[in-house]
Design a protein around this motif. Structure first.
Motif, mmCIF file in Angstrom:
data_model
loop_
_atom_site.group_PDB
_atom_site.id
_atom_site.type_symbol
_atom_site.label_atom_id
_atom_site.label_comp_id
_atom_site.label_asym_id
_atom_site.label_seq_id
_atom_site.Cartn_x
_atom_site.Cartn_y
_atom_site.Cartn_z
ATOM 1 N N THR A 178 0.840 -1.190 0.000
ATOM 2 C CA THR A 178 0.000 0.000 0.000
ATOM 3 C C THR A 178 0.879 1.246 0.000
ATOM 4 O O THR A 178 1.842 1.322 0.768
ATOM 5 C CB THR A 178 -0.908 0.014 1.243
ATOM 6 O OG1 THR A 178 -1.649 -1.210 1.285
ATOM 7 C CG2 THR A 178 -1.860 1.193 1.218
ATOM 8 N N TYR A 179 0.513 2.194 -0.835
ATOM 9 C CA TYR A 179 1.214 3.473 -0.933
ATOM 10 C C TYR A 179 0.226 4.565 -0.548
ATOM 11 O O TYR A 179 -0.804 4.728 -1.205
ATOM 12 C CB TYR A 179 1.732 3.685 -2.356
ATOM 13 C CG TYR A 179 2.606 2.541 -2.819
ATOM 14 C CD1 TYR A 179 3.970 2.557 -2.601
ATOM 15 C CD2 TYR A 179 2.038 1.424 -3.446
ATOM 16 C CE1 TYR A 179 4.770 1.490 -3.006
ATOM 17 C CE2 TYR A 179 2.829 0.363 -3.853
ATOM 18 C CZ TYR A 179 4.195 0.400 -3.627
ATOM 19 O OH TYR A 179 4.968 -0.666 -4.023
ATOM 20 N N LEU A 180 0.529 5.284 0.530
ATOM 21 C CA LEU A 180 -0.327 6.361 1.021
ATOM 22 C C LEU A 180 0.401 7.693 0.880
ATOM 23 O O LEU A 180 1.607 7.762 1.133
ATOM 24 C CB LEU A 180 -0.653 6.162 2.501
ATOM 25 C CG LEU A 180 -1.543 4.995 2.875
ATOM 26 C CD1 LEU A 180 -1.540 4.792 4.385
ATOM 27 C CD2 LEU A 180 -2.948 5.224 2.374
ATOM 28 N N ALA B 86 -5.023 11.211 -6.361
ATOM 29 C CA ALA B 86 -4.923 9.897 -5.721
ATOM 30 C C ALA B 86 -4.243 10.017 -4.360
ATOM 31 O O ALA B 86 -3.181 10.617 -4.235
ATOM 32 C CB ALA B 86 -4.163 8.926 -6.612
ATOM 33 N N GLN B 87 -4.872 9.433 -3.356
ATOM 34 C CA GLN B 87 -4.330 9.419 -2.002
ATOM 35 C C GLN B 87 -3.770 8.049 -1.630
ATOM 36 O O GLN B 87 -3.066 7.916 -0.636
ATOM 37 C CB GLN B 87 -5.427 9.799 -0.998
ATOM 38 C CG GLN B 87 -6.013 11.177 -1.243
ATOM 39 C CD GLN B 87 -7.221 11.424 -0.359
ATOM 40 O OE1 GLN B 87 -7.153 11.272 0.854
ATOM 41 N NE2 GLN B 87 -8.333 11.810 -0.969
ATOM 42 N N THR C 74 3.486 -1.104 3.901
ATOM 43 C CA THR C 74 2.801 0.171 3.668
ATOM 44 C C THR C 74 3.859 1.263 3.630
ATOM 45 O O THR C 74 4.735 1.306 4.496
ATOM 46 C CB THR C 74 1.780 0.458 4.777
ATOM 47 O OG1 THR C 74 0.849 -0.632 4.832
ATOM 48 C CG2 THR C 74 1.027 1.756 4.513
ATOM 49 N N PHE C 75 3.761 2.112 2.629
ATOM 50 C CA PHE C 75 4.738 3.172 2.415
ATOM 51 C C PHE C 75 4.047 4.519 2.347
ATOM 52 O O PHE C 75 2.940 4.627 1.817
ATOM 53 C CB PHE C 75 5.462 2.988 1.069
ATOM 54 C CG PHE C 75 6.093 1.653 0.894
ATOM 55 C CD1 PHE C 75 7.409 1.436 1.271
ATOM 56 C CD2 PHE C 75 5.391 0.608 0.315
ATOM 57 C CE1 PHE C 75 8.003 0.200 1.088
ATOM 58 C CE2 PHE C 75 5.977 -0.626 0.125
ATOM 59 C CZ PHE C 75 7.289 -0.832 0.519
ATOM 60 N N GLU C 76 4.735 5.552 2.802
ATOM 61 C CA GLU C 76 4.281 6.913 2.535
ATOM 62 C C GLU C 76 5.066 7.413 1.330
ATOM 63 O O GLU C 76 6.288 7.261 1.271
ATOM 64 C CB GLU C 76 4.517 7.837 3.727
ATOM 65 C CG GLU C 76 4.021 9.250 3.444
ATOM 66 C CD GLU C 76 4.159 10.174 4.632
ATOM 67 O OE1 GLU C 76 3.201 10.914 4.906
ATOM 68 O OE2 GLU C 76 5.217 10.141 5.293
ATOM 69 N N ARG D 225 -2.798 8.891 8.161
ATOM 70 C CA ARG D 225 -4.176 8.432 7.952
ATOM 71 C C ARG D 225 -4.251 6.913 7.803
ATOM 72 O O ARG D 225 -5.240 6.367 7.316
ATOM 73 C CB ARG D 225 -4.750 9.149 6.732
ATOM 74 C CG ARG D 225 -4.750 10.671 6.991
ATOM 75 C CD ARG D 225 -5.211 11.478 5.846
ATOM 76 N NE ARG D 225 -6.629 11.212 5.618
ATOM 77 C CZ ARG D 225 -7.216 11.466 4.462
ATOM 78 N NH1 ARG D 225 -6.548 11.988 3.461
ATOM 79 N NH2 ARG D 225 -8.499 11.207 4.304
ATOM 80 N N LEU D 226 -3.226 6.238 8.280
ATOM 81 C CA LEU D 226 -3.147 4.782 8.182
ATOM 82 C C LEU D 226 -4.356 4.096 8.802
ATOM 83 O O LEU D 226 -4.899 3.142 8.233
ATOM 84 C CB LEU D 226 -1.854 4.285 8.836
ATOM 85 C CG LEU D 226 -1.602 2.787 8.785
ATOM 86 C CD1 LEU D 226 -1.466 2.305 7.345
ATOM 87 C CD2 LEU D 226 -0.334 2.458 9.578
#
Length: 133
Positions: free
Chosen positions: A81-83, A120-121, A109-111, A88-89
């Protein structure tokens, strides 16, 4: 479906949401010698005003792509997942738990500073293992 090797098929399955860009295939279907398969899904984004709406749209698209290959969300073994905002995880996690029930898959999960679409968020890519695929 477009064949690339005897055991690999790349495609954008009919009946599933089509990619937002014509430059990639959404699914790589890798058939194993025992008849099972691995499905590698390209990163998916979705429209929506909020992170929750986009997350839900992404999981709905992923579900449709998996179903087009005889798989379900229960077959997911890895999720990346890329945020654009890691703070906001938990908001994303609440939606993820609606779709991925049972034993959770391996996960990263990556920022990231941004995604290929400015609005896109979130972007999610999946690997699924299908018995007898």
């Amino acid at each position: 479906m477009e064949k690339t090797a005897p055991h690999v098929t790349l495609d954008n399955p009919a009946g599933a949401p089509q990619p937002l860009s014509p430059y990639y295939s959404q699914v790589a279907h890798v058939r194993q010698a025992d008849g099972s398969a691995l499905l590698f899904l390209s990163g998916q984004i979705a429209e929506g005003a909020t992170l929750a709406e986009q997350s839900r749209g992404v999981f709905e698209t992923i579900d449709a792509l998996l179903k087009a290959h005889g798989a379900t969300l229960a077959d997911v073994i890895n999720i990346r997942t890329y945020l654009t905002d890691i703070s906001r995880l938990e908001e994303y996690g609440a939606v993820r738990r609606e779709f991925l029930t049972g034993t959770p898959p391996t996960s990263m999960t990556f920022e990231v500073s941004r995604l290929f679409r400015p609005e896109a968020q979130i972007e999610i890519e999946i690997v699924a293992a299908v018995t007898g695929g």
